[in-house]
Design an enzyme around this catalytic site. Structure first.
Site, mmCIF file in Angstrom:
data_model
loop_
_atom_site.group_PDB
_atom_site.id
_atom_site.type_symbol
_atom_site.label_atom_id
_atom_site.label_comp_id
_atom_site.label_asym_id
_atom_site.label_seq_id
_atom_site.Cartn_x
_atom_site.Cartn_y
_atom_site.Cartn_z
ATOM 1 N N ASP A 1 -21.590 55.634 10.839
ATOM 2 C CA ASP A 1 -21.042 56.905 11.337
ATOM 3 C C ASP A 1 -21.974 58.069 11.022
ATOM 4 O OD1 ASP A 1 -19.027 55.172 11.823
ATOM 5 O OD2 ASP A 1 -17.603 56.050 10.421
ATOM 6 N N SER B 1 -15.066 59.497 14.005
ATOM 7 C CA SER B 1 -15.937 59.993 12.924
ATOM 8 C C SER B 1 -15.963 61.496 12.762
ATOM 9 C CB SER B 1 -17.375 59.493 13.108
ATOM 10 O OG SER B 1 -17.420 58.132 12.943
ATOM 11 N N GLY C 1 -8.919 61.841 12.798
ATOM 12 C CA GLY C 1 -8.252 60.589 12.388
ATOM 13 C C GLY C 1 -8.113 59.609 13.528
ATOM 14 N N ALA C 2 -8.986 59.727 14.537
ATOM 15 C CA ALA C 2 -8.863 58.887 15.731
ATOM 16 C C ALA C 2 -9.988 57.871 15.837
ATOM 17 C CB ALA C 2 -8.824 59.774 16.971
HETATM 18 C C1 GLA Z 1 -15.769 53.090 9.862
HETATM 19 C C2 GLA Z 1 -16.899 53.134 8.836
HETATM 20 C C3 GLA Z 1 -18.190 52.562 9.422
HETATM 21 C C4 GLA Z 1 -17.963 51.201 10.053
HETATM 22 C C5 GLA Z 1 -16.756 51.227 10.996
HETATM 23 C C6 GLA Z 1 -16.408 49.866 11.512
HETATM 24 O O1 GLA Z 1 -16.017 53.949 10.928
HETATM 25 O O2 GLA Z 1 -17.125 54.451 8.392
HETATM 26 O O3 GLA Z 1 -19.181 52.504 8.420
HETATM 27 O O4 GLA Z 1 -17.832 50.207 9.075
HETATM 28 O O5 GLA Z 1 -15.610 51.760 10.359
HETATM 29 O O6 GLA Z 1 -17.450 49.340 12.277
#
Ligand code: GLA
Length: 375
Positions: free
Chosen positions: A163, A117, A113-114
């Site tokens: 991500d 990803s 949650g930081a």
């Molecule tokens: C989250 C989303 C990504 C991207 C970022 C912001 O991590 O999963 O797809 O939109 O926010 O850049």
């Protein structure tokens, strides 16, 4: 190749530049990091999937062919952490890719949650597990897109591709530039003698799903307006800054601010790529600071603790750039730091952050790493 048991390492990601542009057809500059989800798995004789989340001490079993209603084998709703692997399995089956029964035990050293990803790492990691057990093979981009669809359609976060792409397609020692319109990508080396430092504010993200989906629909609203002027506009990528600025009185103020961030950020990334090609770390770093200001003032996804981390970093020797990374609403900053200043930077940033906020940030150097793989 089909195997019966194994281990998958699936990395988190950090994004250097290009924030909130991946759902506006822009270009992003993420890197997979050397923190990951590790999954130990083995095939079972029945078709059931059993997952044990070591960090939570929780187990869940479900039937891959009864995932539509998001229930486990006892008919109870799937817990939130299961939605990510279950969503991927659900979507692999939508693509008629066979999923065998298996049992898996996993844990992560990515802060959860930081904004690094951890969820994409889980998704892509389990896709690789299913691939190894299922005996089929997909190119990494397709794998990433199936995982992104799972997050959008099963988990319910209307995310872009960045991500899952970074987790699937990361390259050792490199940032990987992705054009989210053409889906072309290529590795770009980090500027010479620089390191990526991540600072976790320890502030966990709040309102991430609703805030994220809201920003996204603001972008769609801006696109709909520009389409009335020029039907060839498909995304904010197609809107020049000059044209954009003529719309100030036509769009609600919040929509205008949010979309302005996107239009300017897309231009910043194009500039950043030119700078990376010239190995110009200083000007690249300046763009990182500019992105932070924009995420704070225009896109409105920063929090005071993240601003404090960036303000402190900006004054430390060897810091070329700093900004919040990922969706925002809490989480981490990413810092580009000269190699010979890294140790002092990490120490001083931690001390000054604690003095100012009373919080203990986790600050670490990370090396760009390869994407999810069997190991
Ligand atoms: C989250 C989303 C990504 C991207 C970022 C912001 O991590 O999963 O797809 O939109 O926010 O850049």
């Amino acid at each position: 190749m089909t195997i019966d048991r194994g281990r998958v390492i699936s990395p988190g990601r950090v994004n250097l530049l290009g924030e909130h542009v991946d759902y506006n057809d822009g270009v992003v500059l993420p890197a997979a990091i050397d923190r990951s989800v590790t999954i130990h798995f083995h095939r079972t004789t029945d078709p059931i999937v059993t997952l044990y989340a070591r960090d939570l001490g929780e187990e869940c079993s479900f039937d891959p062919h009864h995932l539509e209603s998001k229930i486990d084998i006892n008919g109870s709703p799937l817990p939130a952490w299961v939605l990510y692997p279950a969503g991927v399995i659900w979507n692999l089956l939508n693509y008629a890719l066979p999923v065998k029964g298996f049992s898996a035990d996993f844990h992560a050293n990515i802060p959860i949650g930081a904004g690094l990803s951890s969820s994409a790492a889980v998704e892509v990691g389990f896709a690789v597990v299913c691939e190894a057990l299922g005996g089929w093979q997909l190119d990494r981009m397709t794998l990433a897109r199936i995982c992104q669809e799972a997050e959008r359609e099963y988990v319910g976060v209307n995310c872009g591709l960045m991500d899952q792409f970074a987790c699937a397609c990361g390259v050792d020692g490199h940032v990987v530039m992705l054009d989210t319109r053409s889906l072309l990508y290529r590795p770009v080396p980090l500027p010479l003698d620089t390191r990526i430092v991540i600072a976790d504010s320890t502030l966990r993200r709040a309102l991430i799903d609703s805030g994220y989906n809201q920003r996204r629909s603001d972008c769609d609203q801006a696109v709909a307006y520009f389409q009335t002027l020029d039907p060839s506009v498909r995304a904010l990528r197609d809107v020049s800054l000059d044209l954009f600025l003529t719309a100030e009185s036509e769009l609600p103020p919040g929509v205008f601010r949010h979309a302005r961030h996107v239009v300017e950020e897309i231009a910043r990334v194009n500039e950043a790529i030119r700078l990376l090609e010239k190995d110009d770390a200083e000007d690249f770093g300046r763009l990182m600071f500019a992105t932070h200001d924009s995420l704070r003032d225009l896109y409105e996804v920063s929090r005071p603790e993240l601003d404090t981390l960036v303000e402190i970093a900006a004054k430390l020797d060897g810091c070329l750039g700093a900004r919040l990374t990922g969706a925002g609403f809490g989480g981490c900053t990413v810092n580009l730091v000269r190699k010979d200043h890294v140790d002092d930077f990490v120490r001083q940033l931690g001390e000054l952050y604690t003095t100012k906020t009373g919080l203990l940030a986790e600050i670490f150097v990370t090396m760009p790493s390869q994407g999810a793989h069997l190991s």
